[in-house]
Design an enzyme around this catalytic site. Structure first.
Site, short mmCIF file in Angstrom:
data_model
loop_
_atom_site.label_atom_id
_atom_site.label_comp_id
_atom_site.label_asym_id
_atom_site.label_seq_id
_atom_site.Cartn_x
_atom_site.Cartn_y
_atom_site.Cartn_z
N HIS A 286 0.84 -1.21 0.00
CA HIS A 286 0.00 0.00 0.00
C HIS A 286 0.87 1.25 0.00
CE1 HIS A 286 0.23 0.99 4.38
NE2 HIS A 286 0.19 -0.30 4.58
N ASP A 298 5.91 0.78 7.03
CA ASP A 298 4.49 0.59 6.76
C ASP A 298 4.02 1.64 5.77
OD1 ASP A 298 1.86 -0.24 6.94
OD2 ASP A 298 1.48 0.73 8.87
N GLU A 332 -5.07 2.27 2.27
CA GLU A 332 -5.20 1.05 3.08
C GLU A 332 -5.43 1.39 4.54
OE1 GLU A 332 -3.76 -2.02 5.87
OE2 GLU A 332 -2.86 -0.07 5.51
N GLU A 333 -4.71 2.39 5.04
CA GLU A 333 -4.75 2.70 6.47
C GLU A 333 -6.12 3.15 6.96
OE1 GLU A 333 -2.55 1.79 8.31
OE2 GLU A 333 -0.55 2.01 7.47
N ASP A 360 2.95 -6.41 4.00
CA ASP A 360 2.48 -5.32 4.84
C ASP A 360 2.67 -5.66 6.32
OD1 ASP A 360 1.39 -2.89 5.59
OD2 ASP A 360 -0.67 -3.63 5.56
N HIS A 432 2.98 2.72 13.09
CA HIS A 432 2.09 3.87 13.26
C HIS A 432 2.63 4.92 14.23
CE1 HIS A 432 -1.73 1.42 11.90
NE2 HIS A 432 -0.79 1.51 10.96
#
Length: 469
Positions: A286, A298, A332-333, A360, A432
């Protein structure tokens, strides 16, 4: 006259030769193709391309939150990189969604022992009033405990869930922890709470908080939701242990701008197959990221790996039979928006997607491969496993894999999948957070994993087997 023992021996030898002949004839790759596979392995192991792509993305673009300037820059970056890497076809497909602004977030334990603490708004959260919110803290060890609280028992309070994520090589601690992040605000609001704070979904001991998407329900009052760094969650728990009432101040300016439609795009590139160009082996990652850190892990790792893998295959004198398609999914997130749009846009040719895999998760080397294919094609997967075994990849006994993240939407639409499991022991230290940066990439593991994805994609594009059967 032949003796019984000689007859048995000769019969056994004939059976062995027959089985050996069958195995040889059942192999999907001939001698020349096996040599090509090994050559690709060597190329990938000696190449820095995947790292160079991640370095470029994180340096020249940075974070890529859906609808942000970084998101827009990343689309241009991906298109240009694919063209520079020699992809035969490169195009974009528009994806739209809501536009969320993080704003600022401040928090402080007001009493009994004042401390400033580190928080991040959860993705999609509303903010507090301009003056902020000061309220007593109601502590729950788990989301289940919060659900068990009587309705209206938290009126005017801040609900705090202190559950701590466990560290596992396969990331299994994520599932039990992430439920609070996604749905905790709705539960807390149903109990009367004015806000939700939670211990970050992370395995680190850094004073950095972890963001991530959360959800509201239209019929339930929306309340602010934020994640607290692990050390600050410990601090809050220690104050609560003393038996005194604890109060906190919370001020957040996060909001969703309903007047703005966030526009992004899936970026897609192909190396066309030499014999079956309409059959697609898909590699996914992504393109978006959260607006903290630079999205190196990520999903910069995935972006670099799948683009490099396809490029290595694309440089062969003769292309494999099937087309190799790289899909860099948007959004995606914030809910797999790009993947959902891709399936919708390609509903009429999903049968042409013969196999897919995404990256991922994880930082370290791949140690396991789990298929999700038809029973008849398992022998082909076992052959692939033999080629990957020297790389330290074991074949899982299960045959139930769905694609990771975005690819799960394609799996739900019928596409067979392979899941590769890397060492993710440290992944959720950075996931994140502001700490998701290039220095966390492990270059040697990246080379090995890129080689594995390259070998997988080449094999799937050459093997004349229907992975659905």
């Amino acid at each position: 006259m032949i003796s019984k023992s000689k007859f048995i021996a000769s019969t056994y030898l004939a059976v062995l030769m027959s089985v050996g002949s069958f195995i040889a004839s059942a192999q999907q790759l001939n001698t020349d193709q096996q040599a090509q596979l090994n050559a690709l392995k060597t190329t990938a192991l000696q190449s820095d391309l995947s790292y160079q792509l991640i370095e470029s993305l994180t340096t020249e673009v940075g974070h890529r939150l859906m609808g942000s300037e970084g998101d827009k820059k990343s689309i241009v970056w991906a298109v240009n990189k694919m063209k520079a890497l020699g992809f035969d076809k490169v195009w974009t497909e528009e994806v739209t969604g809501s536009y969320w602004l993080r704003g600022e977030a401040k928090a402080r334990i007001v009493a009994p022992y004042p401390h400033d603490v580190v928080i991040l708004a959860l993705g999609g959260s509303i903010g507090t009033s301009k003056e902020g919110l000061t309220a007593k803290v109601a502590h729950f060890e788990t989301l289940a405990d919060l659900k068990a609280a009587p309705d209206n028992s938290l009126n005017g309070k801040i609900a705090f869930v202190s559950y701590q994520m466990e560290r596992h090589i396969d990331g299994d601690g994520y599932g039990p922890a992430v439920g609070t992040r996604v749905g905790g605000a709705v539960v807390a609001a149903q109990k009367g709470a004015s806000a939700l704070i939670m211990r970050s979904v992370g395995t680190d001991n850094n004073r950095t908080a972890h963001t991530g998407v959360m959800r509201y329900k239209d019929e339930v009052k929306k309340i602010p939701a934020a994640a607290l760094s692990n050390p600050d969650a410990d601090l809050l728990v220690n104050q609560l242990k003393r038996g005194e009432e604890v109060s906190m101040y919370l001020n957040m300016t996060a909001k969703t701008n309903a007047e703005v439609v966030a526009t992004s795009a899936n970026v897609i590139g192909e190396f066309t197959g030499s014999e079956l160009p309409n059959e697609i082996v898909s590699l996914g990652a992504h393109l978006d990221s959260w607006d903290v850190g630079t999205g190196a892990l990520d999903d910069g790792l995935g972006i670099g790996m799948v683009m490099a893998a396809a490029h290595h295959i694309g440089q062969l004198p003769k292309r494999p039979k099937r087309t190799i398609r790289v899909i860099l999914f948007a959004a995606e997130e914030v809910g797999l928006l790009g993947a959902k749009q891709y399936v919708k846009a390609h509903k009429d040719d999903m049968n042409a997607h013969v196999m897919g895999a995404e990256w991922d998760f994880g930082i370290g080397r791949i140690y396991k491969m789990t298929p999700g294919v038809g029973a008849q094609s398992l022998n082909a997967v076992r052959e692939l496993a033999q080629y990957l075994a020297p790389m330290g990849v074991a074949l899982a006994p299960e045959n139930n894999a769905k694609g990771q993240s975005d690819m799960s939407a394609l799996s739900d639409a019928g596409m067979p999948s392979i899941n590769f499991s890397p060492d993710g022991s440290n992944y959720f230290d950075y996931h994140h957070t502001e700490n998701d940066t290039l220095d966390k990439v492990e270059p040697e593991a990246l080379k090995v994993n890129t080689a594995i994805y390259t070998m997988y994609a080449y094999f799937a594009a050459q093997a004349m087997v229907d992975f659905r059967k």
